[in-house]
Design an enzyme around this catalytic site. Sequence first.
Site, mmCIF file in Angstrom:
data_model
loop_
_atom_site.group_PDB
_atom_site.id
_atom_site.type_symbol
_atom_site.label_atom_id
_atom_site.label_comp_id
_atom_site.label_asym_id
_atom_site.label_seq_id
_atom_site.Cartn_x
_atom_site.Cartn_y
_atom_site.Cartn_z
ATOM 1 N N ASP A 1 0.838 -1.200 0.000
ATOM 2 C CA ASP A 1 0.000 0.000 0.000
ATOM 3 C C ASP A 1 0.876 1.254 0.000
ATOM 4 O O ASP A 1 0.370 2.383 -0.054
ATOM 5 C CB ASP A 1 -1.017 -0.007 1.146
ATOM 6 C CG ASP A 1 -0.371 -0.058 2.522
ATOM 7 O OD1 ASP A 1 0.874 -0.123 2.610
ATOM 8 O OD2 ASP A 1 -1.116 -0.041 3.519
ATOM 9 N N SER A 2 2.207 1.052 -0.004
ATOM 10 C CA SER A 2 3.126 2.183 -0.249
ATOM 11 C C SER A 2 2.812 2.813 -1.597
ATOM 12 O O SER A 2 3.239 3.936 -1.866
ATOM 13 C CB SER A 2 4.581 1.714 -0.206
ATOM 14 O OG SER A 2 4.781 0.596 -1.038
ATOM 15 N N GLU B 1 9.079 -3.945 10.451
ATOM 16 C CA GLU B 1 9.491 -2.646 9.896
ATOM 17 C C GLU B 1 10.039 -1.739 10.997
ATOM 18 O O GLU B 1 9.393 -1.554 12.045
ATOM 19 C CB GLU B 1 8.286 -1.982 9.203
ATOM 20 C CG GLU B 1 8.627 -0.619 8.619
ATOM 21 C CD GLU B 1 7.622 -0.113 7.586
ATOM 22 O OE1 GLU B 1 6.681 -0.841 7.235
ATOM 23 O OE2 GLU B 1 7.807 1.027 7.135
HETATM 24 O O1 KIV Z 1 3.511 -1.094 1.589
HETATM 25 C C1 KIV Z 1 4.696 -1.452 1.535
HETATM 26 O O2 KIV Z 1 5.420 -1.237 0.569
HETATM 27 C C2 KIV Z 1 5.232 -2.158 2.680
HETATM 28 C C3 KIV Z 1 6.719 -2.197 2.779
HETATM 29 C C4 KIV Z 1 7.158 -1.003 3.528
HETATM 30 C C5 KIV Z 1 7.193 -3.440 3.353
HETATM 31 O O3 KIV Z 1 4.510 -2.605 3.528
#
Ligand code: KIV
Length: 276
Positions: free
Chosen positions: A56-57, A193
């Site tokens: 969701d990044s 994280e």
């Molecule tokens: O949403 C994402 O890209 C993630 C990473 C930070 C692991 O959860």
Amino acid sequence: MYTQLEQRGMLEPPVNVSTLRAMKQNGEPIACMTAYDASFAALVDAAGTDLVLVGDSLGMVIQGHDTTVPVTVDDIIYHSRTVARGIRRAFLVADMPFMSFTKPAIALDNSIRLMQEGGAMMVKLEGGDDQVEIVEHLARHDIPVCAHLGLRPQSVHKIGGFKVQGREPDKATEMCASARRLQNAGADIVLLECVPNEVGKMIRAELEVPVIGIGAGPDVDGQILVLYDILDITQGRTPKFVKNFQAGRDSPLEALEAYVREVKNREYPAPEHCFS
Ligand code: KIV
């Protein structure tokens, strides 16, 4: 079972949950990164990445939001479907966005959509003890699950910023106990994280399932980074754990290959990418 893959010229089966577990047992670091579209997914796969996350990044790096909170299930499905078309070998994980897993039945419905419509092979969800019941429910329905502990970006407004988690000994012990409970509930992977190296090391030792870190130090079973951070596309201030792999390299593929190589050789993360 893999007839179609043989027809596509693949020499070995794609990565699956058993492969990932075997890699942990054999001490082979698992190289993971995010992807959001078919073209980059093909490069990420060609670089030898074991696991690709449609994170969701994407809310931040694709949509331009300040947080991941606005991302919807439909957004993840759209991007996951495109990534699924680009990969051949890597294991595909899709994120459960903010508030898409508030109850076991809702979590199950959304996981089914991510797998059937998005082509995901596993879903990832943020949370600790509060999510044990959800993970149990998904596991009972044979949905592979990655639990996400440590810094949980979907809770940024509650936490008050993107901060290192688990620095206090009682919080670290609590996180370790949650990780075990999530594993016992059926989680197949735990992602950590932004935690101090010692916390990453302790949780890796505690669990039988692979522990993948992002800013969790070198003593975990694998590493993950956001694709656009690896390629130095992200503008502005980046977290301490980010390394620009594009510097001094001619193509994105070379940069991604360098990242996979450094994860496999345990050169990345170096001390300057870690928290104490
Ligand atoms: O949403 C994402 O890209 C993630 C990473 C930070 C692991 O959860």
